[in-house]
Motif scaffolding. Structure first.
Motif, short mmCIF file in Angstrom:
data_model
loop_
_atom_site.label_atom_id
_atom_site.label_comp_id
_atom_site.label_asym_id
_atom_site.label_seq_id
_atom_site.Cartn_x
_atom_site.Cartn_y
_atom_site.Cartn_z
N GLN A 122 9.10 24.22 -5.12
CA GLN A 122 8.25 24.93 -4.14
C GLN A 122 6.79 24.99 -4.57
OE1 GLN A 122 9.73 25.84 -1.08
NE2 GLN A 122 11.31 24.59 -2.07
N GLU A 132 11.85 19.71 0.49
CA GLU A 132 12.25 20.81 1.38
C GLU A 132 11.41 22.04 1.08
OE1 GLU A 132 16.42 21.79 1.27
OE2 GLU A 132 16.13 23.61 2.44
N LYS A 144 17.36 21.25 -3.95
CA LYS A 144 16.25 22.03 -3.40
C LYS A 144 14.91 21.40 -3.76
CE LYS A 144 17.34 25.43 -6.96
NZ LYS A 144 17.66 26.83 -7.18
N GLU A 147 10.97 25.60 1.54
CA GLU A 147 11.92 26.65 1.94
C GLU A 147 11.33 27.66 2.92
OE1 GLU A 147 13.24 28.11 -1.86
OE2 GLU A 147 14.33 26.24 -2.28
#
Ligand SMILES: [Zn+2]
Length: 425
Positions: free
Chosen positions: A157, A181, A154, A183
């Protein structure tokens, strides 16, 4: 005693040459390379008509240990590496538990050393349990042997968290290894956003989910002066951003996988969940941009993102099957067949992309053959064709979208630290 490789064509990824040389190994080290070495009680391997190259290096594999040993173990994963011609692999930390402590880093190194098929360099998590909340102890992890930091699987963020990670990694001269990525953009997507997702009525993953985070992390890395390494780059726009960042002198490196170079999301129509991977197989425009990025040096290296899962897990439908498939046993033959045999890359160029350049970017030893260097060697047969047969994989993962392909350029002999660890001659 010693071990003598006789009559092979030695590939030098630094000088970009191929030379007919014998190679003599004593214990763990190459002690002589010359056009003709007389054998004096050595164990001799006749490797005429074969290529002798440095043991390959893969900076992105999932060995699944600790905790997910039904998918892979350090033992099976490194056996698979040896069969693929690899002597060094970097193991991603998204295991159970996540590799976020020095004890787990040391455990992985020790466990790999116990089996002796290949060297494993752990990559430690950026954040505790890769939850994105709290930075790990970079210095202690680095001292334990972590070669870099990643929350692979992942994206990180929070921009602030990433900035702090870059600062901490910079102080240790190690890379932050980015699975890009966002999210809020990838959401519940399972394949690339586009016509195929529409046809199959499944949620898509926007290329922008990856590109936007790459843009952010280029900005942050440049401001901080840190080394950022981008994993498995897949969108055309991301390749463009990396190219631009490099032209401005940013310390950016990037890898691309054989599957993003060779396949598009069209494959999902043919193979369903087998072709489900993250980042997803993208459009033909993206695939071509990745190929061009590889050829013009924007993308620095090939990495496999070897991601074993059980056959049962991968047989679920597109919404429920896990992302990823195996790659380490087929990557060299795939790249050889698609790029060298068809004259897009020279053999020394491909070998550099799979040994010397990853070594250089990640500050690893090896990546070239020379007297005094470790005897980590892959011997490849350029002639014999063989079908990709997952039943013969050493990996526990048997799912690959390349099943059934006829390839040449298979590794036939792998020597790690002076020992023959794979022999299929
Ligand atoms: Zn990833």
């Amino acid at each position: 005693m010693g071990l003598l490789l006789k009559g092979g064509r030695v590939v030098d990824p630094v000088a970009q040459t191929i030379q007919k040389l014998d190679v003599l190994i004593d214990h763990t080290v190459i002690i002589e390379m010359a056009p003709e070495i007389a054998h004096q009680g050595h164990t001799v391997y006749d490797v005429s008509h074969q290529f002798v190259m440095p043991g390959l290096i893969d900076v992105h594999v999932h060995l699944r240990e600790p905790g997910q040993t039904h998918k892979e173990t350090i033992e099976t994963g490194t056996m698979a590496a040896a069969a693929g011609g690899f002597s060094q692999v970097c193991a991603m930390p998204n295991t159970t538990p996540v590799v976020d402590s020095p004890a787990w880093v040391r455990h992985i190194i020790d466990e790999a050393a116990k089996y002796g098929y290949a060297k494993v360099h752990p990559i430690a998590a950026i954040t505790k349990s890769s939850k994105g909340q709290e930075l790990t102890e970079f210095e202690a992890l680095s001292e334990a042997g972590a070669v870099g930091f990643s929350d692979d699987g992942k994206g990180v963020q929070s921009a602030e968290m990433m900035r702090n990670a870059l600062l901490a990694a910079k102080a240790l001269s190690k890379p932050v290894i980015v699975h890009a990525e966002d999210e809020t953009l990838s959401g519940s997507g399972v394949i690339n956003f586009g016509d195929v997702a529409k046809t199959l009525s499944v949620p898509g993953i926007l290329p922008d989910a990856e590109t936007a985070m790459i843009a952010r992390d280029i900005v942050l890395a440049q401001a901080v002066g840190a080394h950022v390494h981008f994993c498995h780059v897949s969108p055309a726009d991301a390749v463009g951003l990396i190219k631009e960042a490099k032209s401005k002198g940013a310390h950016v490196t990037a890898e691309v996988t054989p599957h993003h170079l060779l396949l598009t999301d069209h494959e999902v129509l043919l193979q369903g969940s087998t072709a489900k991977v993250n980042p997803p197989l993208r459009s033909e425009t993206d695939r071509r941009a990745c190929v061009n990025g590889l050829l013009d040096g924007t993308l620095d290296m090939i990495a496999t993102d070897h991601a074993p899962h059980s056959t049962e897990e991968k047989s679920r439908d597109l919404l429920h099957a896990p992302f990823g498939f195996v790659g380490i046993e087929t990557s060299f033959a795939l790249m050889y067949t698609a790029f060298v045999h068809s004259h897009i890359l020279s053999l020394p160029e491909l070998v550099a992309l799979m040994s010397y350049r990853p070594a250089k970017a990640f500050h690893l030893d090896g990546g070239r053959l020379a007297v005094g260097q470790p005897a980590d060697i892959a011997v490849v047969d350029p002639i014999s064709e063989k079908v990709v047969d997952p039943d013969r994989f050493y990996s526990k993962g048997k799912v690959t979208p390349f099943k059934g392909r006829v390839l040449r350029g298979w590794p036939v002999l792998t020597i790690f630290a002076g020992n023959v660890v794979y022999n299929n001659r």
